[in-house]
Each structure stands twice: as C-alpha cells, then as structure tokens.
Write a protein that holds these residues in place. Sequence first.
Motif, mmCIF file in Angstrom:
data_model
loop_
_atom_site.group_PDB
_atom_site.id
_atom_site.type_symbol
_atom_site.label_atom_id
_atom_site.label_comp_id
_atom_site.label_asym_id
_atom_site.label_seq_id
_atom_site.Cartn_x
_atom_site.Cartn_y
_atom_site.Cartn_z
ATOM 1 N N GLU A 68 20.246 6.711 4.043
ATOM 2 C CA GLU A 68 19.163 8.026 3.615
ATOM 3 C C GLU A 68 17.553 7.857 3.633
ATOM 4 N N LEU A 69 17.420 7.251 2.900
ATOM 5 C CA LEU A 69 15.695 6.670 2.578
ATOM 6 C C LEU A 69 15.432 6.140 4.009
ATOM 7 N N ARG A 70 16.070 4.970 4.057
ATOM 8 C CA ARG A 70 15.828 4.366 5.679
ATOM 9 C C ARG A 70 15.627 5.233 6.829
ATOM 10 N N ALA A 71 16.509 6.335 6.975
ATOM 11 C CA ALA A 71 16.329 6.835 8.174
ATOM 12 C C ALA A 71 14.703 7.923 7.865
ATOM 13 N N SER A 72 14.435 8.428 6.725
ATOM 14 C CA SER A 72 13.257 8.894 6.022
ATOM 15 C C SER A 72 12.416 8.401 6.659
ATOM 16 N N LEU A 73 12.295 6.887 6.493
ATOM 17 C CA LEU A 73 11.493 5.791 6.488
ATOM 18 C C LEU A 73 11.196 5.738 7.909
ATOM 19 N N ALA A 74 11.759 5.461 8.350
ATOM 20 C CA ALA A 74 12.096 6.353 10.161
ATOM 21 C C ALA A 74 11.386 6.969 10.765
ATOM 22 N N GLY A 75 11.782 8.115 10.086
ATOM 23 C CA GLY A 75 10.919 9.900 10.767
ATOM 24 C C GLY A 75 9.991 9.404 10.471
ATOM 25 N N TYR A 76 9.320 8.824 9.093
ATOM 26 C CA TYR A 76 8.380 8.811 9.034
ATOM 27 C C TYR A 76 6.741 7.784 10.481
ATOM 28 N N LEU A 77 7.376 7.007 10.014
ATOM 29 C CA LEU A 77 7.156 5.677 11.475
ATOM 30 C C LEU A 77 6.549 6.706 12.163
ATOM 31 N N GLY A 78 7.926 6.657 13.173
ATOM 32 C CA GLY A 78 7.826 7.485 14.669
ATOM 33 C C GLY A 78 8.253 6.055 15.749
ATOM 34 N N HIS A 79 7.360 6.391 16.441
ATOM 35 C CA HIS A 79 7.345 5.008 17.719
ATOM 36 C C HIS A 79 9.712 4.666 18.226
ATOM 37 N N GLY A 80 9.636 5.782 17.382
ATOM 38 C CA GLY A 80 11.012 5.882 18.606
ATOM 39 C C GLY A 80 12.094 4.584 17.571
ATOM 40 N N LEU A 81 12.165 4.346 16.162
ATOM 41 C CA LEU A 81 12.608 3.646 15.189
ATOM 42 C C LEU A 81 13.679 4.079 14.686
ATOM 43 N N ASP A 82 14.634 3.780 14.214
ATOM 44 C CA ASP A 82 16.029 4.728 13.162
ATOM 45 C C ASP A 82 16.507 4.274 12.640
ATOM 46 N N ALA A 83 17.158 4.850 11.348
ATOM 47 C CA ALA A 83 17.746 3.387 10.194
ATOM 48 C C ALA A 83 17.542 2.075 10.741
ATOM 49 N N SER A 84 18.359 1.917 11.551
ATOM 50 C CA SER A 84 18.700 0.414 12.199
ATOM 51 C C SER A 84 17.834 -0.807 12.143
ATOM 52 N N ASN A 85 16.277 0.377 11.972
ATOM 53 C CA ASN A 85 14.997 -0.829 11.847
ATOM 54 C C ASN A 85 14.827 -1.017 10.969
ATOM 55 N N ILE A 86 14.943 -0.596 10.267
ATOM 56 C CA ILE A 86 14.115 -0.076 8.631
ATOM 57 C C ILE A 86 14.852 -0.865 7.220
ATOM 58 N N TRP A 87 14.475 -1.900 6.435
ATOM 59 C CA TRP A 87 14.587 -1.668 4.967
ATOM 60 C C TRP A 87 13.630 -1.998 3.839
ATOM 61 N N ALA A 88 13.821 -1.550 3.437
ATOM 62 C CA ALA A 88 13.160 -1.052 2.049
ATOM 63 C C ALA A 88 13.281 -2.225 0.686
ATOM 64 N N ALA A 89 12.632 -2.125 -0.242
ATOM 65 C CA ALA A 89 12.790 -2.881 -1.280
ATOM 66 C C ALA A 89 11.697 -1.660 -2.823
#
Length: 379
Positions: A68-89
């Motif tokens: 859910e966090l990765r999807a939220s971050l992807a939504g914030y960044l935009g640029h056609g990104l989705d959860a699979s493009n995101i990593w967090a720590a």
Amino acid sequence: MISFSDLPIRDDLRGKSPYGAPVAAVPVALNVNENTHPIPDEVVADILESVGEALKGANRYPDREFGELRASLAGYLGHGLDASNIWAANGSNEVLQQILQAFGGPGRSALGFAPTYSMYPLLASGTGTSWIAADREADYAISPDHAAKWVREARPDVVIICAPNNPTGTPLGLDVVEAVYEASDGIVVVDEAYQEFMPEDSSSALTLLPGRERLIVSRTMSKAFAFAGVRVGYLAADPAVTDALRLVRLPYHLSVLTQAAAIAALRHSDEMLATVHDIVRQRDRIADGLRGLGYLVHDSGSNFVLFGGVSDPHAMFLALRDRGILVRDVGITNHLRVSAGTEAETTAFLEAMIDLGPASTAASMSGLRPSSTQSARSA
C-alpha cells in the motif's frame, strides 16, 4: 575504558569518524536542512488515527512488501509509475545503503562529485565499496562532458549524483544525467532529496526512467513532507532494481507504524507540501540578505543556502550559536551553510548577520573554488 579502535574492527574503518552534526539546545536550529514548519493539525490527527489502527495488529510482522505504501508513493510521484517501480526504507540513507549493498561491495567502486553529501563515502565504506571523489567545475556546477569524462575514466560500478546538490544547493541539468548514464555501464543514482524545492517547471530525473533500466531516482519524505523524525526514504526505478534490493534488505524492515504514518501523510500531500512555497521564499530572503551584506551566495535549488566570503567560519558559527542560532560549517573553505526556516527564524538569522557586520574584505576569495579534497559534513 577503551575506544572502538582498540577492538578488532575492520581495517578499512580504522581512523574514520561517524557521521554527525553539532547538537545544541538553541531557539533557532538551521543546521541540518529540516523543514522547520510543523505538520498541520488535521494531518496529525489523521496520522494518529492511522497509527492507532496499525497498533492493533502490531503483534504481527508488517507487510514486508509494503504494497500500500509503494502504491501511495507511486501515485504521489506520477510519471506513469506503479508500485512495482517503487522501493522504500527507513530514510533515504538506508535506501542508498541497500543500493550499495546490492550493486557495490568489495572490489567495486562508487563515484560522486565532491563536495557533496558526506554520507555517500561513509555508506560506501560501510559496504566495502571504494569511493571515488570526482571534482566539480566553477561554482560547483557539473557539465555533461566533465561528468562523462570522469565516469568513462574511473569506470565506477555506481554513480551517485545529488540533484540539487548538498551542501552547495547546485541544481543539475538532466543533460548531465543522460551523459553519465550513456558513459556508464553500472548503476546511476540521482538523489533528489530536495527536488520539491526546485522551481515548479523544473524537470525531474523521473522523466528519464523509461528505457533506462540502470537508472535510480532517490527521494525522501524528510524534507518537503516535514517527516525527518519518521524516517521514510524511497526510490523509483525499473522493477528489476527492486527485485535486487530484496536480496539485501532486512526482513520486515519497515514497521507497521512507519507504513501507516507515511500512507496517511501521502493522503494529505497538498497540505504537507504547502510549506514548501514559504520555505523557498525564506531561502530567497536569506540569499538576498547575505548578498546585501557582501557575501558570496551560491545558487540554490534546495531548502538551504551556501555562502562564502566568511573569513573564519568556525568563529562565525560560534558567534551565531551564542545568539541562539545554529548553522553548519560544512568544511568548505570560507563558507557556511544555513537552512531556510520559518519567517521568524529567517529574520532572527538575518538580524544576527547584520549585527555581526558585512563580509570581511580580508577573506581570501581564492579559496572559494571547489576542490575534490574538500570535505563536506552535510545533512
């Protein structure tokens, strides 16, 4: 009592100093590039409710994929990104550490353009990665040709470019990122910790991700989102990069509380980012005020200002501290760095600088050029 150097510590860590910034209980702390504006009350209320709900299930391990966090971050960044493009720590430092754990290591090297964020060489050292300090050009800029030449000659496994740069604030053109990527056959990291403070029409390296599988764009919630104490950093990249980072991350590395707090904050991104415009105004007030006093002010796309013409940086640091104001001596000759605070904090700093007097005409302006040997102790 012994020191850690008396222990059987790794040879490559002997003689090194841990990262740290001066700490003092002062009314105006402008030394570590924090967002000094408080989180809005309505956002605090939503975060508290979300964290409270998460606590009910804290007896179980958190979602190790933090979907859910990765999807939220992807939504914030935009640029056609989705959860699979995101990593967090836990902060962008941990993100960068994981990158070096996966793509650096013994027998490999990482390159950055000094002076830059002081954690880069420390993270490299901690992961057994050799650090290469390339130099910068006039006024701390980097041209595409200069950057590509360094990369072609050094052949690093990882290149880290801070954009805008810390501690100088220097913006970076996307043509530099493109040139570095073309010159490299390794991983290229663009650290955009301060991107939200750039002009709104500025392009992010996120626009370069399609077709560049070795490119990583790192971000943080510490600065623009005023979340420094929560510790959330993240990156956007090809999904293959996130697969590689799974090999080195600790199990369940993001707690349920961290995930819940970050997701709630992202629901309020407009409110959380509202302070950015004020911070930029205060940054520009600082720059104009220091120029009026005769200091050399470097262009900044971040939430801080680097200024030169300081004949004795340590003495000025102490004089400001005595007035209840903390700035940062970043180890660059004749320079200090100050974060943009609230309007009241900025006013206090500028009034103190007026009280201390204009820039000394005796300061050696020949020492204001960047050098790959100069250290930068920056947050």
